[in-house]
Every structure is written in structure tokens, then in C-alpha cells.
Write an enzyme that holds these catalytic residues in place. Structure first.
Site, mmCIF file in Angstrom:
data_model
loop_
_atom_site.group_PDB
_atom_site.id
_atom_site.type_symbol
_atom_site.label_atom_id
_atom_site.label_comp_id
_atom_site.label_asym_id
_atom_site.label_seq_id
_atom_site.Cartn_x
_atom_site.Cartn_y
_atom_site.Cartn_z
ATOM 1 N N ARG A 128 11.508 4.235 3.568
ATOM 2 C CA ARG A 128 11.050 3.310 4.624
ATOM 3 C C ARG A 128 12.330 2.509 5.026
ATOM 4 O O ARG A 128 13.136 1.818 4.402
ATOM 5 C CB ARG A 128 9.978 2.254 4.132
ATOM 6 C CG ARG A 128 9.871 1.036 5.121
ATOM 7 C CD ARG A 128 8.668 0.315 4.889
ATOM 8 N NE ARG A 128 7.400 1.108 5.085
ATOM 9 C CZ ARG A 128 6.187 0.615 5.280
ATOM 10 N NH1 ARG A 128 6.018 -0.817 4.983
ATOM 11 N NH2 ARG A 128 5.008 1.348 5.315
ATOM 12 N N LYS A 160 26.481 -4.185 -1.710
ATOM 13 C CA LYS A 160 27.876 -4.468 -2.269
ATOM 14 C C LYS A 160 28.541 -3.631 -1.020
ATOM 15 O O LYS A 160 29.832 -3.062 -1.192
ATOM 16 C CB LYS A 160 28.313 -3.897 -3.360
ATOM 17 C CG LYS A 160 27.557 -4.694 -4.450
ATOM 18 C CD LYS A 160 28.186 -4.174 -5.842
ATOM 19 C CE LYS A 160 27.569 -4.888 -7.049
ATOM 20 N NZ LYS A 160 27.688 -3.858 -8.405
ATOM 21 N N ARG A 204 0.737 -1.360 -0.046
ATOM 22 C CA ARG A 204 0.029 -0.060 0.039
ATOM 23 C C ARG A 204 0.944 1.306 -0.228
ATOM 24 O O ARG A 204 0.543 2.168 -0.877
ATOM 25 C CB ARG A 204 -0.942 0.061 1.252
ATOM 26 C CG ARG A 204 -2.302 -0.527 0.907
ATOM 27 C CD ARG A 204 -2.546 -0.960 2.524
ATOM 28 N NE ARG A 204 -1.647 -2.095 2.908
ATOM 29 C CZ ARG A 204 -1.971 -3.291 2.741
ATOM 30 N NH1 ARG A 204 -3.028 -3.766 1.881
ATOM 31 N NH2 ARG A 204 -1.021 -4.239 3.048
ATOM 32 N N THR A 205 1.791 1.496 0.902
ATOM 33 C CA THR A 205 2.434 2.551 1.087
ATOM 34 C C THR A 205 3.340 2.821 -0.084
ATOM 35 O O THR A 205 3.203 4.256 -0.541
ATOM 36 C CB THR A 205 3.164 2.510 2.246
ATOM 37 O OG1 THR A 205 2.485 2.285 3.443
ATOM 38 C CG2 THR A 205 3.717 3.855 2.712
ATOM 39 N N HIS A 254 5.169 6.476 11.500
ATOM 40 C CA HIS A 254 4.664 6.516 10.168
ATOM 41 C C HIS A 254 3.947 7.676 9.837
ATOM 42 O O HIS A 254 2.483 7.429 9.995
ATOM 43 C CB HIS A 254 3.897 5.120 10.050
ATOM 44 C CG HIS A 254 3.505 4.406 8.775
ATOM 45 N ND1 HIS A 254 3.895 5.414 7.607
ATOM 46 C CD2 HIS A 254 2.998 3.346 8.400
ATOM 47 C CE1 HIS A 254 3.341 4.578 6.507
ATOM 48 N NE2 HIS A 254 3.049 3.413 6.829
#
Ligand code: NCD
Length: 312
Positions: free
Chosen positions: A109, A87, A59-60, A139
Site C-alpha cells: 500500500r 535513511k 482492516r486491510t 484498491h
């Protein structure tokens, strides 16, 4: 557009109630009374937005992508698994390089708290950062879309009883929701969970803790259901889902304790038969899909109010 959010949006604590209402009013202009989306002006034309997600998301991430594209931005979806961070490159080097390539705004996120703030501090005024969830911390865009949903269905915040039921302890959504709802003037907020999933203490006198669903959702206008976030639990990974559903799962039977016109929300992802029964998730009280849909217009408004630095 007045850039009232500043360059970065990292926490709901940044916002006063009037600024939240400004965001809601703008978001509202992009919805018909039937909740159909209206095309906005190209406010982000010639801007490049990078979605940097170091955790799974449906969703986000998609909602930010759609929101940014509707405003005319170019959107880059960074594939963490295929990136140079695998890496040994530091996240600072990654964002510096993406900014050099032309990224104006990062939607970030990360599983660790405060990473978006550190990246924002590092970038300064070179590019914007929006926090799309950092560990158990915050959030903020979810809280804004949750509050927008509540306002759209229930109107005035001051008289509402809002219950948040589930794994509150590990939930950045609960953290940001409580803060946003207090800012908007909600006086009665209940957190409902077994003792091990409640926060150790509550910093706000307006918030009450409940171990019983019956008292927790009694007379509630809004019930927000949260998933068991096993990936954030240090212990209790062996928590029994069936026992949890029996005691805390939201069913049509225990929803009767709430008001008749209660709305049920869930930020997703939903685990049916664990924290919520399908008869509730798909039932008349559920506004879960509308909530997801509102996420697009609320994120559009947040992007529109962000002071996004131009690329040199
Ligand atoms: C939440 C999250 O990732 O914090 N989901 C979301 O963003 N819609 C809630 C969760 O993971 O349970």
C-alpha cells in the site's frame, strides 16, 4: 490451484467476470452458511508474505495477515517508520533486499498511484506484488470483497441498483468497485456526492452522477458509503463535517429512499456522524462487519490464485 491471476494482482481490470466468479467460489468454500470461517489447506506453506504499508491501515493489513497465516505462510509486517527507507534507501532497494531474505510476495500500500505496478515491473518474476491501495487509483482486493459481499446477500448482479455515496473523487475503492461491478454485469450504478467530490467526468455510460441523496439512493439494493478522505484532498480540507452530515450523511431517515431490504456497506474506517449515522452503521441494514469478515476469505482466494514465484 490454477494460478489464473498471474504473478501480480494490481488492478481489477486484469480480471474477467469468470475469473472473479472463480475467486468467489473458492472464497465461499471457506465460509459456513452462518458465515463462520472454515480452515483452509496450507496452500502457502513455505511462502513468505511481506506486508509493506506506507499508509495507516487496520482492516486491510490485518486481513491480509490473517489470510496469509491461515494458508500457512510466514508473514512479515514491515514497519515503515522504523525502516531504512527513512535513511534514504529507495523502495526498489528495500524490496530487492527483502526478496533476497526470502520474501515471495509483497502486499503493498502506498500513497502514490502506480507504485505497486512499478515495483511489480521491477521484480518481474522474482516475487509477487498485490496492490493493497495506491493513492486515488485502485484498491482491487477491496473491490473483490465488496462484490463478494453483494453477491452473497443479493445474488444476481444484473438486476441490482448500486449507489456509492461520499467522497467518490478521492476514492480508490470507488474506482475499483465501479470497474468490478461493471465487469460483473451491474447495469445501474450511481455515484452520489456534492459537486466538488464527484469525478469530473464518468468514463462509463452505465454510471450516473447524483448531487442529491434522495435521487441517488432511490430504490437502491446496495448503498456503499465512503469516508471524506481529507488526506487526499488538495483543497477543501476545511470542508465542514456538520454541514456534510446534514446534506450527505446516511441516516435512517434518508435510507428510506432505498429499497426496504437494502444493504449498507462501508470499507472503513468509518467516521460516525460525518458520512454515516450510528443508527445506520449499527442498524439492521448494515453488513459492514460481515463485509470486513468476508475480506479474509476473499484475500485467501486471491492469494491462492496468485502465481507466487518460489524462492531460489
Ligand atoms: C479504504 C482505503 O484505504 O482505501 N479503506 C480500506 O482499505 N478498508 C478507504 C478509506 O481510506 O477511506
Amino acid at each position: 490451484m490454477e494460478a489464473s491471476l498471474g504473478t501480480h494482482f494490481l488492478s481489477v481490470k486484469q480480471l474477467r467476470a469468470e475469473q472473479m466468479q472463480q475467486i468467489f467460489q473458492l472464497a465461499q468454500t471457506w465460509l459456513t452458511s452462518q458465515n463462520e470461517l472454515i480452515w483452509p489447506p496450507q496452500l502457502l506453506k513455505h511462502k513468505t508474505v511481506a506486508n509493506l504499508f506506507f499508509e495507516p491501515s487496520t482492516r486491510t493489513r490485518c486481513s491480509f495477515e490473517i489470510a496469509a497465516k491461515r494458508l500457512g505462510a510466514d508473514v512479515l509486517n514491515f514497519n515503515f517508520a522504523a525502516s531504512s527507507t527513512q535513511k534514504g534507501e529507495t523502495l526498489f532497494d528495500t524490496v530487492d533486499n527483502l526478496q533476497a531474505l526470502g520474501v515471495n510476495l509483497f502486499v503493498l500500500r502506498h500513497p502514490s498511484a502506480e507504485v505497486p505496478s512499478k515495483i511489480a515491473e521491477h521484480l518481474g518474476q522474482r516475487a509477487s506484488v498485490i496492490n493493497a491501495g495506491d493513492g486515488c487509483n485502485e484498491h482491487p482486493t477491496q473491490a473483490m470483497l465488496d462484490a463478494f459481499t453483494i453477491q452473497r446477500y443479493k445474488g444476481d448482479f444484473a438486476s441490482l441498483k448500486v449507489a456509492i455515496i461520499g467522497d467518490v473523487k478521492h476514492s480508490r475503492v470507488a474506482n475499483s468497485d465501479v470497474q468490478a461491478l461493471l465487469t460483473l454485469g451491474v447495469h445501474d450504478i450511481r455515484l452520489v456526492a456534492p459537486p466538488a467530490l464527484l469525478p469530473a467526468q464518468v468514463m462509463w455510460p452505465e454510471v450516473s452522477l447524483h448531487q442529491q441523496v434522495a435521487s441517488g439512493i432511490a430504490d437502491a439494493d446496495v448503498v456503499i458509503v465512503l469516508r471524506l478522505q481529507r488526506e487526499r484532498m488538495a483543497s477543501m480540507a476545511d470542508l465542514d463535517s456538520e454541514a456534510y452530515f446534514r446534506d450527505y450523511g446516511l441516516t435512517l431517515e434518508n435510507l428510506k429512499y432505498a429499497k426496504k431490504d437494502v444493504i449498507v456497506m462501508h470499507p472503513g474506517p468509518m467516521n460516525r456522524g460525518v458520512e454515516i449515522d450510528s443508527s445506520v452503521a449499527d442498524g439492521p441494514a448494515s453488513v459492514i462487519l460481515q463485509q470486513a469478515r468476508f475480506g479474509v476469505v476473499v484475500r485467501m482466494a486471491i492469494l491462492a490464485f496468485t502465481r507466487i514465484p518460489p524462492h531460489p
